[in-house]
Enzyme design. Structure first.
Site, PDB file in Angstrom:
ATOM      1  N   GLU A  69     -33.061  27.550   5.530  1.00 11.40           N
ATOM      2  CA  GLU A  69     -33.623  26.503   4.537  1.00 11.40           C
ATOM      3  C   GLU A  69     -33.023  25.423   4.117  1.00 11.40           C
ATOM      4  OE1 GLU A  69     -34.433  29.128   0.669  1.00 11.40           O
ATOM      5  OE2 GLU A  69     -35.739  30.287   1.922  1.00 11.40           O
TER       6      GLU A  69
ATOM      7  N   GLU B 121     -39.797  33.573   6.277  1.00  9.99           N
ATOM      8  CA  GLU B 121     -40.021  34.162   4.820  1.00  9.99           C
ATOM      9  C   GLU B 121     -41.219  33.618   4.411  1.00  9.99           C
ATOM     10  OE1 GLU B 121     -36.906  33.950   2.110  1.00  9.99           O
ATOM     11  OE2 GLU B 121     -35.469  34.017   3.503  1.00  9.99           O
TER      12      GLU B 121
END
Length: 353
Positions: free
Chosen positions: A178, A282
């Site tokens: 991320e 995710e």
């Protein structure tokens, strides 16, 4: 990356990585699924705990609902770097190691994330109070030696993942995730593109030097991808990355579907141009308040793209309503069974065949 029959492959003239035969088989499985337009379902910490239980041998909320384990299970190494016996979610690393073995024996895939603590401030992975953390751990800087010691813990753990006959268990290692957001100390506003790429190469080089030959490396951005240029801005290179992915979560349906589709379009293009398997590393909808979310929202979008797997986050036993997979009695239970029975979705029994 070209898969070959030997136990090593050379990606260019100056960089060579050695990987075990079992690790090559794992990579081949990811590639094969992408080409077949089928994808594995994954769940973080699936067999460690769930809604109303913890540490029960063989138990899984997913299995309780559909009768099968996820094909991919992920675990987190956060706080291993401190020499702790438990990770940041208070799970013993000995238990994680046992569940990695169980997942491997049932034919499944294992992914490891690393919410590593801030080596400069002493805070957690979300401590973004200092924008010089990444730079401080790069070669020649103040915290480099300490951080290399942290990588020693990671290398020792991954190297220790072996079957009774000594076969090393393949894993997907997904650090520095991320990074296109700025909520972790390695995020976009916390380091330069050059330093982020150096961090990745330093990580892979260090693990390789310590004998880690059972890891595939996953580059996992945030969602909100506009184009391939944005996705590749901090990409460290084909020779150190094996799997491409991104993380995305739902809050509002309309924006989630649009983001998911756009980000998948970008990822598909990058995957094809760089010859890498792709994945949704995710995702999820906290609490799953939509009874048909699995077949009404998620599946209609992801079935159109050549992903190798999609993984939802954990079912926390210590936080109310912080769960991303169904459990017996949940409103989306029946819809998840439909999702399970869809020919495009693959669970542990499917990939064991």
């Amino acid at each position: 990356m070209t898969l070959c029959c030997s136990c090593s492959y050379k990606t260019d003239d100056i960089y060579q990585r050695n990987v075990t035969e079992e690790t090559q088989k794992t990579y081949a499985k990811l590639v094969e699924l992408s080409s077949q337009h089928q994808f594995m379902f994954g769940h973080h910490d699936d067999t460690l705990y769930g809604i109303g239980w913890e540490g029960e041998e063989g138990r899984s909320d997913v299995k309780d609902v559909c009768g099968d384990y996820p094909a991919v299970i992920s675990f987190d190494l956060g706080e291993l770097e401190l020499g702790n016996t438990q990770n940041l979610d208070k799970v013993p690393f000995s238990r994680i190691k046992k569940e990695i073995m169980n997942q491997y024996q049932r034919g499944g895939i294992i992914s490891l994330s690393w919410h590593v603590r801030n080596p400069l401030t002493g805070g957690d992975a979300w401590d973004v109070s200092d924008s010089t953390t990444v730079h401080s751990i790069l070669p020649g800087n103040d915290n480099h030696k300490m951080f290399m010691g942290w990588l020693d813990y990671v290398a020792s753990f991954i190297n220790s993942l072996k079957t009774p006959d000594g076969t090393k268990i393949p894993i997907l290692f997904r650090p520095w995730h991320e990074h296109t957001g700025s909520w972790f100390w390695w995020g976009k506003e916390l380091c330069s593109s050059k330093d982020y790429k150096t961090l990745w190469r330093m990580t892979v080089d260090s693990l390789q030097a310590k004998g880690v030959d059972n890891a595939l490396y996953t580059y996992s951005s945030s969602s909100g991808l506009s184009d391939t240029i944005q996705y590749l801005e901090r990409y460290p290179g084909d020779d150190v990355i094996d799997v491409l992915g991104f993380d995305v979560y739902q809050s509002a349906k309309k924006s989630f579907v649009a983001d998911l589709r756009q980000s998948l379009s970008v990822l598909e293009e990058v995957g094809k141009s760089h010859n890498k398997p792709i994945a949704i590393t995710e995702t999820g909808y906290e609490g799953i308040p939509d009874p048909t979310w699995w077949t009404g929202t998620l599946l209609p979008v992801i079935k159109d793209y050549p992903i190798s797997y999609v993984l939802v986050w954990r079912n926390a036993r210590e936080k109310e309503n912080h769960f991303y997979a169904p459990y017996p009695g949940h409103m989306s239970e029946q819809d998840f069974v439909k999702f399970y029975n869809d020919p495009k979705t693959l669970f542990a029994k499917d990939i064991k065949k």
